[in-house]
Design an enzyme around this catalytic site. Structure first.
Site, PDB file in Angstrom:
ATOM      1  N   LYS A 193       0.831  -1.211   0.000  1.00 55.01           N
ATOM      2  CA  LYS A 193       0.000   0.000   0.000  1.00 55.01           C
ATOM      3  C   LYS A 193       0.865   1.261   0.000  1.00 55.01           C
ATOM      4  O   LYS A 193       0.603   2.185  -0.745  1.00 55.01           O
ATOM      5  CB  LYS A 193      -0.884   0.071   1.253  1.00 55.01           C
TER       6      LYS A 193
ATOM      7  N   ARG B  16      -9.426   1.561   9.304  1.00 51.07           N
ATOM      8  CA  ARG B  16      -9.189   0.176   9.681  1.00 51.07           C
ATOM      9  C   ARG B  16     -10.349  -0.390  10.483  1.00 51.07           C
ATOM     10  O   ARG B  16     -10.342  -1.580  10.829  1.00 51.07           O
ATOM     11  CB  ARG B  16      -7.916   0.075  10.511  1.00 51.07           C
TER      12      ARG B  16
ATOM     13  N   ARG C  72      11.355  -6.833   4.993  1.00 50.16           N
ATOM     14  CA  ARG C  72      11.197  -5.372   4.805  1.00 50.16           C
ATOM     15  C   ARG C  72      12.149  -4.595   5.706  1.00 50.16           C
ATOM     16  O   ARG C  72      12.311  -4.906   6.871  1.00 50.16           O
ATOM     17  CB  ARG C  72       9.751  -4.976   5.117  1.00 50.16           C
TER      18      ARG C  72
ATOM     19  N   ARG D 244      11.498  -2.557  10.957  1.00 50.33           N
ATOM     20  CA  ARG D 244      10.481  -1.880  11.758  1.00 50.33           C
ATOM     21  C   ARG D 244      10.260  -2.683  13.028  1.00 50.33           C
ATOM     22  O   ARG D 244      10.264  -3.908  12.997  1.00 50.33           O
ATOM     23  CB  ARG D 244       9.161  -1.841  10.961  1.00 50.33           C
TER      24      ARG D 244
ATOM     25  N   ARG E 264      -0.437  -8.718  13.682  1.00 48.88           N
ATOM     26  CA  ARG E 264      -0.989  -7.672  12.816  1.00 48.88           C
ATOM     27  C   ARG E 264      -1.861  -8.273  11.723  1.00 48.88           C
ATOM     28  O   ARG E 264      -2.907  -7.741  11.371  1.00 48.88           O
ATOM     29  CB  ARG E 264       0.146  -6.837  12.209  1.00 48.88           C
TER      30      ARG E 264
END
Ligand code: AMP
Length: 220
Positions: A21, A96, A133, A160, A171
């Site tokens: 996204k 969300r 990532r 992260r 998540r």
């Protein structure tokens, strides 16, 4: 462009963590000259800056859970009231929850269409993507796979704090629990589209542009 849309593109990007996204929102926003509004980025900036809100959000984010609706709706209301969003925006990471989706409709009550695109990616692909990532430790830029240093500021890349395996699973499960109600909220609208996110970045970008064009063209 139609009189109804006046060239304004208001795009909401839905999709699980790791769907791409952020990358797609940045690319689309840049191409159209409109701002990208990422609630995850706004929260991470607040955490880095050590503001009261950042301190409150940090623990929730590190556990992979959702920050409260009141805080999130306040952040987005403030951001979308700034003049740079008049020409349109790409909103990413919000809504969300159904309460957030309802609040967003109330914020945008001038009749201009809200295009909603869901980026779909299978869960096993997401877990792999999130584990590799890396973002810039200094400016927060998300680095494409294989990058060694930040292309924006030269900073070093880090993982992260919410991209470790346990938090990633949490998540994804939070996303899976909340996503159906959001999709139910939007999927009957003629401004909703799904895009296959399990392809190259360019392929997703092309499908995203086509999806937006088909929504706005259909409203003419
Ligand atoms: P993201 O960068 O979109 O994956 O967001 C990172 C984290 O920020 C999420 O796991 C949540 O803890 C928090 N967050 C971001 N956007 C929202 C939102 N709209 N509602 C609640 N929490 C959010």
């Amino acid at each position: 462009m139609s009189a109804e849309t006046n060239g304004v593109v208001r795009l909401v990007m839905l999709g699980p963590p790791g769907a791409g996204k952020g990358t797609q929102a940045e690319r689309f926003a840049k191409a159209r000259g409109i701002p990208r509004v990422s609630t995850g980025d706004i929260l991470r900036e607040a955490v880095q800056a050590g503001t009261e809100m950042g301190q409150a959000a940090r623990e929730v984010m590190d556990a992979g859970r959702l920050v409260g609706d009141d805080i999130m709706i306040g952040i987005v209301t403030e951001r979308l009231s700034r003049p740079d969003t008049r020409a349109g925006f790409v909103l990413e990471g919000f809504p969300r929850t159904v309460a957030q989706a309802e609040a967003l409709d109330a914020m945008l009550d001038d009749g201009a269409p809200l295009v909603v695109v869901d980026i779909e990616v299978p869960e096993d692909v997401l877990v792999k993507r999130l584990q590799i990532r890396r973002i810039c430790g200094a400016c927060g830029w998300t680095a494409p796979p294989g990058t060694k240093v930040c292309a924006k500021c030269g900073g070093s890349l880090v993982q992260r704090t919410d991209d470790n395996e346990a938090v990633v699973r949490e998540r994804l499960s939070v996303y899976a629990r909340s996503t159906q109600s959001i999709l139910d909220f939007y999927h009957r609208r003629n401004t909703f589209r799904s895009v296959d996110g399990d392809q190259t970045e360019g392929g997703v970008a092309a499908d995203l542009s086509a999806a937006v064009a088909s929504v706005l063209g259909g409203l003419r």
